[in-house]
Enzyme design. Sequence first.
Site, PDB file in Angstrom:
ATOM      1  CE  LYS A  25      48.415  44.124  -5.666  1.00 38.78           C
ATOM      2  NZ  LYS A  25      48.470  44.781  -6.978  1.00 38.78           N
ATOM      3  CB  THR A  26      52.291  44.718 -10.106  1.00 34.36           C
ATOM      4  OG1 THR A  26      51.939  43.564 -10.879  1.00 34.36           O
ATOM      5  CG2 THR A  26      52.988  45.722 -11.009  1.00 34.36           C
ATOM      6  CB  SER A  67      38.830  49.377  -9.958  1.00 34.99           C
ATOM      7  OG  SER A  67      39.561  50.520 -10.374  1.00 34.99           O
ATOM      8  CG  ASN A 102      51.267  44.937 -14.956  1.00 31.87           C
ATOM      9  OD1 ASN A 102      50.726  45.022 -16.052  1.00 31.87           O
ATOM     10  ND2 ASN A 102      50.585  44.749 -13.846  1.00 31.87           N
ATOM     11  CB  CYS A 126      48.282  48.378 -14.432  1.00 33.93           C
ATOM     12  SG  CYS A 126      47.254  48.610 -12.978  1.00 33.93           S
ATOM     13  CE  LYS A 168      48.943  39.331 -15.959  1.00 31.85           C
ATOM     14  NZ  LYS A 168      48.880  39.499 -14.507  1.00 31.85           N
ATOM     15  CB  VAL A 219      45.200  38.202 -20.889  1.00 30.34           C
ATOM     16  CG1 VAL A 219      45.475  37.786 -22.315  1.00 30.34           C
ATOM     17  CG2 VAL A 219      43.904  37.523 -20.363  1.00 30.34           C
ATOM     18  N   GLY A 260      44.297  33.193 -10.496  1.00 35.27           N
ATOM     19  CA  GLY A 260      44.026  34.447  -9.813  1.00 35.27           C
ATOM     20  C   GLY A 260      42.723  34.427  -9.049  1.00 35.27           C
TER      21      GLY A 260
END
Length: 311
Positions: free
Chosen positions: A45-46, A70, A128, A131, A165, A193, A270
């Site tokens: 996880k980021t 979100s 990343n 986001c 990312k 993406v 994902g």
Amino acid sequence: MVSTASQIGPFHFDNVLMNAAGVYCMTREELEAVRHSAAGTFVTKTATLEARAGNPEPRYQEVPLGSINSMGLPNQGLDYYLEYLLELQETVPEKTYFLSLVGLSPDETHTILKKVQASSYNGLVELNLSCPNVPGKPQIAYDFETTEHLLTEVFSYFTKPLGVKLPPYFDIVHFDQAAAVFNQFPLTFVNCVNSIGNGLYLEEETVSIKPKQGFGGLGGQYIKPTALANVHAFYQRLKPEIQIIGTGGVLTGRDAFEHILCGASMVQIGTQLQKEGVGIFERVTAELQAIMAEKGYQTIEDFRGKLKYID
């Protein structure tokens, strides 16, 4: 025997498929489930410097052609994921994994990366830049000047294998401008993406998620054509040592095949992983192998990037 093995930089993976950051990666238990599946590797996880609860719920909704979310970067904090990866380095040193991270400011990004640089972590790092779901925070990768400045600073001290990312780009000139920035740096990969930012999905007369008055990132089938376009555009423009991870709209072996055909060296799943669970890796691998066998391809390098055009 048809092989779906692949390589990113100097690292070899038994299978081209893996999870996408944000799915099956929040906890050690989820990461272990991916690790023991047919996936070739996983991405965490980021992570931000400190743990985050993320946005209020409901913040993720499955919809007919994919998902809207979100999330707001909920995560356990950098130390949680770094410690787990360092443990794996000791116990399964032959395997390589991806550590995803982001700072909520440039200073925090540097603090995080310097901590990783100083550690004994020897896997891949994904920064990343895309986001779309933190209220008040823009996507860095849409600002080319800021991106160039940030990467210039990062590579002044960071020497471990690093990729970025990316959000989806929608204009040919933006592909040109982004590639001109990325080609200046010793990036190992770009990941194309992240979700298409700020979609809106309605149920009856109401938005389907709570944060940002319902605006959220789209994933799943909605985004595959955009993802394929970004994968191929960067395959055409980036120097060959910068490889591409394809992410977006992978439900079947055919979808994975198309990402590779457009130039991807790894393929992330994902939304459909969230819907189906880790058994998806075995199913999609088998479907990909069947397509390769039918076409006479022994390895993914036999067709990677060899997209055909109409004369």
